[in-house]
Write an enzyme that holds these catalytic residues in place. Sequence first.
Site, PDB file in Angstrom:
ATOM      1  N   GLY A 122     -29.526  42.218 -11.040  1.00 16.77           N
ATOM      2  CA  GLY A 122     -29.299  42.013  -9.609  1.00 16.77           C
ATOM      3  C   GLY A 122     -28.187  42.929  -9.138  1.00 16.77           C
ATOM      4  N   ILE A 192     -12.175  32.063 -30.820  1.00 11.91           N
ATOM      5  CA  ILE A 192     -13.266  32.730 -31.554  1.00 11.91           C
ATOM      6  C   ILE A 192     -12.807  33.085 -32.966  1.00 11.91           C
ATOM      7  CG2 ILE A 192     -14.678  34.833 -31.674  1.00 11.91           C
ATOM      8  CD1 ILE A 192     -14.982  34.705 -28.668  1.00 11.91           C
ATOM      9  N   VAL A 245      -1.566  45.051 -34.933  1.00  8.39           N
ATOM     10  CA  VAL A 245      -2.478  46.041 -35.526  1.00  8.39           C
ATOM     11  C   VAL A 245      -2.287  47.381 -34.824  1.00  8.39           C
ATOM     12  CG1 VAL A 245      -4.905  46.610 -35.907  1.00  8.39           C
ATOM     13  CG2 VAL A 245      -4.145  44.242 -36.111  1.00  8.39           C
ATOM     14  N   ASP A 319     -16.956  32.405 -15.558  1.00  2.28           N
ATOM     15  CA  ASP A 319     -16.000  33.302 -16.222  1.00  2.28           C
ATOM     16  C   ASP A 319     -15.558  34.450 -15.307  1.00  2.28           C
ATOM     17  OD1 ASP A 319     -16.188  31.825 -18.548  1.00  2.28           O
ATOM     18  OD2 ASP A 319     -16.817  33.508 -19.822  1.00  2.28           O
ATOM     19  N   HIS A 451     -14.127  -1.552 -33.998  1.00  2.00           N
ATOM     20  CA  HIS A 451     -13.537  -1.398 -35.327  1.00  2.00           C
ATOM     21  C   HIS A 451     -14.629  -1.427 -36.393  1.00  2.00           C
ATOM     22  CE1 HIS A 451     -10.756  -1.771 -38.667  1.00  2.00           C
ATOM     23  NE2 HIS A 451     -11.525  -2.748 -39.136  1.00  2.00           N
TER      24      HIS A 451
HETATM   25  P1  FAD Z   1     -22.184  34.077 -19.014  1.00  2.00           P
HETATM   26  O1  FAD Z   1     -22.551  32.981 -19.940  1.00  2.00           O
HETATM   27  O2  FAD Z   1     -21.563  35.301 -19.581  1.00  2.00           O
HETATM   28  O3  FAD Z   1     -23.486  34.430 -18.198  1.00  2.00           O
HETATM   29  C1  FAD Z   1     -23.547  35.470 -17.288  1.00  2.00           C
HETATM   30  C2  FAD Z   1     -24.973  35.956 -17.208  1.00  2.00           C
HETATM   31  O4  FAD Z   1     -25.061  36.885 -16.128  1.00  2.00           O
HETATM   32  C3  FAD Z   1     -25.460  36.695 -18.451  1.00  2.00           C
HETATM   33  O5  FAD Z   1     -26.721  36.230 -18.835  1.00  2.00           O
HETATM   34  C4  FAD Z   1     -25.520  38.147 -18.009  1.00  2.00           C
HETATM   35  O6  FAD Z   1     -26.511  38.886 -18.686  1.00  2.00           O
HETATM   36  C5  FAD Z   1     -25.874  37.978 -16.544  1.00  2.00           C
HETATM   37  N1  FAD Z   1     -25.561  39.134 -15.698  1.00  2.00           N
HETATM   38  C6  FAD Z   1     -24.464  39.914 -15.691  1.00  2.00           C
HETATM   39  N2  FAD Z   1     -24.573  40.876 -14.754  1.00  2.00           N
HETATM   40  C7  FAD Z   1     -25.769  40.684 -14.150  1.00  2.00           C
HETATM   41  C8  FAD Z   1     -26.472  41.337 -13.099  1.00  2.00           C
HETATM   42  N3  FAD Z   1     -25.945  42.389 -12.450  1.00  2.00           N
HETATM   43  N4  FAD Z   1     -27.685  40.873 -12.760  1.00  2.00           N
HETATM   44  C9  FAD Z   1     -28.232  39.813 -13.383  1.00  2.00           C
HETATM   45  N5  FAD Z   1     -27.612  39.143 -14.375  1.00  2.00           N
HETATM   46  C10 FAD Z   1     -26.402  39.577 -14.755  1.00  2.00           C
HETATM   47  N6  FAD Z   1     -17.330  27.887 -24.144  1.00  2.00           N
HETATM   48  C11 FAD Z   1     -17.315  26.551 -24.292  1.00  2.00           C
HETATM   49  O7  FAD Z   1     -17.111  25.839 -23.314  1.00  2.00           O
HETATM   50  N7  FAD Z   1     -17.542  25.960 -25.505  1.00  2.00           N
HETATM   51  C12 FAD Z   1     -17.768  26.692 -26.607  1.00  2.00           C
HETATM   52  O8  FAD Z   1     -17.960  26.129 -27.687  1.00  2.00           O
HETATM   53  C13 FAD Z   1     -17.773  28.097 -26.506  1.00  2.00           C
HETATM   54  N8  FAD Z   1     -18.015  28.865 -27.572  1.00  2.00           N
HETATM   55  C14 FAD Z   1     -18.055  30.222 -27.437  1.00  2.00           C
HETATM   56  C15 FAD Z   1     -18.293  30.995 -28.573  1.00  2.00           C
HETATM   57  C16 FAD Z   1     -18.341  32.370 -28.465  1.00  2.00           C
HETATM   58  C17 FAD Z   1     -18.601  33.197 -29.692  1.00  2.00           C
HETATM   59  C18 FAD Z   1     -18.191  32.987 -27.190  1.00  2.00           C
HETATM   60  C19 FAD Z   1     -18.282  34.483 -27.050  1.00  2.00           C
HETATM   61  C20 FAD Z   1     -17.945  32.236 -26.060  1.00  2.00           C
HETATM   62  C21 FAD Z   1     -17.869  30.842 -26.174  1.00  2.00           C
HETATM   63  N9  FAD Z   1     -17.609  30.030 -25.080  1.00  2.00           N
HETATM   64  C22 FAD Z   1     -17.557  28.671 -25.220  1.00  2.00           C
HETATM   65  C23 FAD Z   1     -17.392  30.604 -23.746  1.00  2.00           C
HETATM   66  C24 FAD Z   1     -18.667  30.484 -22.894  1.00  2.00           C
HETATM   67  O9  FAD Z   1     -19.733  31.143 -23.556  1.00  2.00           O
HETATM   68  C25 FAD Z   1     -18.440  31.093 -21.523  1.00  2.00           C
HETATM   69  O10 FAD Z   1     -17.305  30.500 -20.923  1.00  2.00           O
HETATM   70  C26 FAD Z   1     -19.654  30.852 -20.624  1.00  2.00           C
HETATM   71  O11 FAD Z   1     -20.812  31.400 -21.183  1.00  2.00           O
HETATM   72  C27 FAD Z   1     -19.413  31.455 -19.240  1.00  2.00           C
HETATM   73  O12 FAD Z   1     -20.505  31.194 -18.434  1.00  2.00           O
HETATM   74  P2  FAD Z   1     -20.898  32.153 -17.209  1.00  2.00           P
HETATM   75  O13 FAD Z   1     -22.176  31.613 -16.673  1.00  2.00           O
HETATM   76  O14 FAD Z   1     -19.746  32.306 -16.312  1.00  2.00           O
HETATM   77  O15 FAD Z   1     -21.147  33.579 -17.872  1.00  2.00           O
HETATM   78  P1  NAD Z   2      -8.563  33.987 -26.908  1.00  3.03           P
HETATM   79  O1  NAD Z   2      -7.872  34.377 -25.661  1.00  3.03           O
HETATM   80  O2  NAD Z   2      -8.789  32.548 -27.205  1.00  3.03           O
HETATM   81  O3  NAD Z   2      -7.778  34.570 -28.168  1.00  3.03           O
HETATM   82  C1  NAD Z   2      -7.508  35.921 -28.345  1.00  3.03           C
HETATM   83  C2  NAD Z   2      -6.348  36.027 -29.318  1.00  3.03           C
HETATM   84  O4  NAD Z   2      -6.204  37.380 -29.675  1.00  3.03           O
HETATM   85  C3  NAD Z   2      -5.016  35.591 -28.715  1.00  3.03           C
HETATM   86  O5  NAD Z   2      -4.395  34.679 -29.570  1.00  3.03           O
HETATM   87  C4  NAD Z   2      -4.249  36.889 -28.566  1.00  3.03           C
HETATM   88  O6  NAD Z   2      -2.849  36.734 -28.729  1.00  3.03           O
HETATM   89  C5  NAD Z   2      -4.824  37.705 -29.703  1.00  3.03           C
HETATM   90  N1  NAD Z   2      -4.696  39.151 -29.514  1.00  3.03           N
HETATM   91  C6  NAD Z   2      -4.920  39.866 -28.386  1.00  3.03           C
HETATM   92  N2  NAD Z   2      -4.738  41.178 -28.633  1.00  3.03           N
HETATM   93  C7  NAD Z   2      -4.401  41.292 -29.948  1.00  3.03           C
HETATM   94  C8  NAD Z   2      -4.092  42.385 -30.792  1.00  3.03           C
HETATM   95  N3  NAD Z   2      -4.106  43.633 -30.338  1.00  3.03           N
HETATM   96  N4  NAD Z   2      -3.787  42.141 -32.083  1.00  3.03           N
HETATM   97  C9  NAD Z   2      -3.789  40.859 -32.565  1.00  3.03           C
HETATM   98  N5  NAD Z   2      -4.071  39.777 -31.791  1.00  3.03           N
HETATM   99  C10 NAD Z   2      -4.376  39.995 -30.504  1.00  3.03           C
HETATM  100  O7  NAD Z   2      -9.929  34.821 -26.894  1.00  3.03           O
HETATM  101  P2  NAD Z   2     -11.188  34.725 -27.844  1.00  3.03           P
HETATM  102  O8  NAD Z   2     -10.895  33.972 -29.064  1.00  3.03           O
HETATM  103  O9  NAD Z   2     -11.698  36.118 -27.931  1.00  3.03           O
HETATM  104  O10 NAD Z   2     -12.184  33.877 -26.958  1.00  3.03           O
HETATM  105  C11 NAD Z   2     -12.599  34.349 -25.663  1.00  3.03           C
HETATM  106  C12 NAD Z   2     -12.908  33.214 -24.741  1.00  3.03           C
HETATM  107  O11 NAD Z   2     -14.057  32.512 -25.182  1.00  3.03           O
HETATM  108  C13 NAD Z   2     -11.770  32.251 -24.643  1.00  3.03           C
HETATM  109  O12 NAD Z   2     -11.374  32.188 -23.313  1.00  3.03           O
HETATM  110  C14 NAD Z   2     -12.318  30.937 -25.069  1.00  3.03           C
HETATM  111  O13 NAD Z   2     -11.963  29.911 -24.193  1.00  3.03           O
HETATM  112  C15 NAD Z   2     -13.822  31.124 -25.064  1.00  3.03           C
HETATM  113  N6  NAD Z   2     -14.333  30.430 -26.260  1.00  3.03           N
HETATM  114  C16 NAD Z   2     -14.300  29.076 -26.260  1.00  3.03           C
HETATM  115  C17 NAD Z   2     -14.699  28.380 -27.376  1.00  3.03           C
HETATM  116  C18 NAD Z   2     -14.652  26.890 -27.374  1.00  3.03           C
HETATM  117  O14 NAD Z   2     -14.507  26.326 -26.305  1.00  3.03           O
HETATM  118  N7  NAD Z   2     -14.764  26.240 -28.503  1.00  3.03           N
HETATM  119  C19 NAD Z   2     -15.128  29.063 -28.509  1.00  3.03           C
HETATM  120  C20 NAD Z   2     -15.110  30.440 -28.482  1.00  3.03           C
HETATM  121  C21 NAD Z   2     -14.715  31.118 -27.341  1.00  3.03           C
END
Ligand code: FAD
Ligand code: NAD
Length: 478
Positions: A122, A192, A245, A319, A451
């Site tokens: 989009g 992560i 790093v 996000d 409990h």
């Molecule tokens: P997204 O999920 O990133 O979705 C955005 C969508 O928009 C995508 O499908 C993308 O392709 C699409 N898009 C982008 N640009 C365009 C365009 N121009 N046209 C059409 N479509 C487009 N959060 C939790 O709460 N619990 C968790 O356990 C958790 N675990 C995570 C683990 C990992 C490894 C990662 C990377 C993230 C995790 N998160 C978790 C974070 C969570 O995934 C995000 O906060 C969430 O997906 C954000 O939702 P969103 O809809 O804003 O964006």
């Molecule tokens: P994060 O912000 O949680 O952690 C990134 C970490 O990297 C920080 O502790 C930061 O100090 C460190 N860092 C940054 N630059 C660095 C460098 N140059 N050298 C060493 N350390 C450095 O980000 P993430 O773990 O990448 O996760 C991204 C997002 O995804 C988060 O906002 C998180 O909320 C979401 N997420 C959520 C879940 C969950 O809800 N269980 C799981 C995975 C991801």
Amino acid sequence: MSNEYDVVVIGGGPAGYPCAIRAAQLGFKTACIDAWVNKDDTPAFGGTCLNAGCIPSKALLESSELLHRMQHEASAHGIVSGDVAIDVAKMQARKDAISKQLTGGIKQLFAANKVTGLQGKGKLLGDGQVEFTAHDGKTEVLKGKYIVIATGSEPVNLKIAPIDNQNIVDSWGALDFTEVPGTLGIIGAGVIGVELGSVWSRLGAKTVILEAMSEFLPMVDRQIAKEAQRHLSKQGLDIRLGAKVSTAKAEGGKVKVDFEMGGQAKSETFDKLIVAVGRRPFTQGLGVETVGVALDERGFVKVDDHYKTNVQGIYAIGDVIGGAMLAHKGIEEGVALAEQLAGHHTQVNYNAIPSVVYTAPEIAWVGLSEEQAKAKGYEVKTGTGPFAANGRAKAMEQAAGSIKVIADVKTDRILGVHMVGPYVSELLAEAVLGLEFAATCEDIALTMHGHPSLSENFHEAVLLVDGRAVHAVNKPRK
Ligand code: FAD
Ligand code: NAD
């Protein structure tokens, strides 16, 4: 005209797709455009969360935890299991099947709620118009009275550690390893880093996490974060705080990482390196510049309290607007926006966002830590209930961890609950509800808990706040 909509949502992740469904339920003619394409070239709704985030990571965490428990806990139950091992291909196939099932479910929900789901890109054209380019290259222009940006985020890359998708990977690559690396380095001990570090470490990778900051999970109450770090280290995760790093280079199938720690230059070599240093907003190719949607200095779309951007008729959620980058925060914003467009007064309570790290033990929190509460000027009282005194946790052979309740001395109101322990991701819901309803310690103290249950430990922690727990030695109030 068939391409005229009330609501056009760009992005079908956890912010966008619930917004589209709720908008359609409220009577708006709605389209949701999503660009996601998986590595096998199949388009899928659900965004990062369902395809490369929350769900696949939790599937791998579950598999690896099960293996770990069989290897390290089963014998305590008297179970004699012999050698247990992981079939990585089968584990990955299970993970992929779960994602596919759930992303397919969104298509069904769209159909059931009469949302037009469009797979492709989009682009904002201005004047309420959005150009849709399907994956086969065909384009059409949609008109929308309300346009919602829900384009999410992408991993932050480090120039000093360029992703090659072979040896140096981001979180998406780290979900797809086809074999367990012998040695694994991770830059970043954030959510992560510790979740994916736990997965591969439990499966046998010797794992080192290099974190630039000197504190582990700084958003978590210090007492709970330190306890969590202790448990994770005991499991074999080598978490090195204050590690800066300078370079990471892939050479000869390995990755050499140079870093500075405690004033000393150090170096480690790993089979694989995961870069997990945060995520940044994704607006590439969206046309924000063309239509003049304002971004902040970090690239997040600027919105007011009602998710309105500076451009009439364009809104943003999830996000891409910043704040907690969590799926449930995006879901709530999507639903709230759809309801606001329909004239309802729905609001998101940003003071009661649940946060969970799905390690074992899990780490979960809502509201203020003791340090944050004090910094805000509260006179604080706390209670900490250890799971070691909880019958259910003992029976489960998972008695590591504690629940800490932080409350206001003046009003008795609970300000925050921070936990590390078994299934605290589930226990957190009671604490979130407590904060949402402005519960006092007295309210929880008077609430009966089953409990034996893990939830009794929340009750116990609350009783400990005022030194009236029956199953613990009450400490004088801090
Ligand atoms: P997204 O999920 O990133 O979705 C955005 C969508 O928009 C995508 O499908 C993308 O392709 C699409 N898009 C982008 N640009 C365009 C365009 N121009 N046209 C059409 N479509 C487009 N959060 C939790 O709460 N619990 C968790 O356990 C958790 N675990 C995570 C683990 C990992 C490894 C990662 C990377 C993230 C995790 N998160 C978790 C974070 C969570 O995934 C995000 O906060 C969430 O997906 C954000 O939702 P969103 O809809 O804003 O964006
Ligand atoms: P994060 O912000 O949680 O952690 C990134 C970490 O990297 C920080 O502790 C930061 O100090 C460190 N860092 C940054 N630059 C660095 C460098 N140059 N050298 C060493 N350390 C450095 O980000 P993430 O773990 O990448 O996760 C991204 C997002 O995804 C988060 O906002 C998180 O909320 C979401 N997420 C959520 C879940 C969950 O809800 N269980 C799981 C995975 C991801």
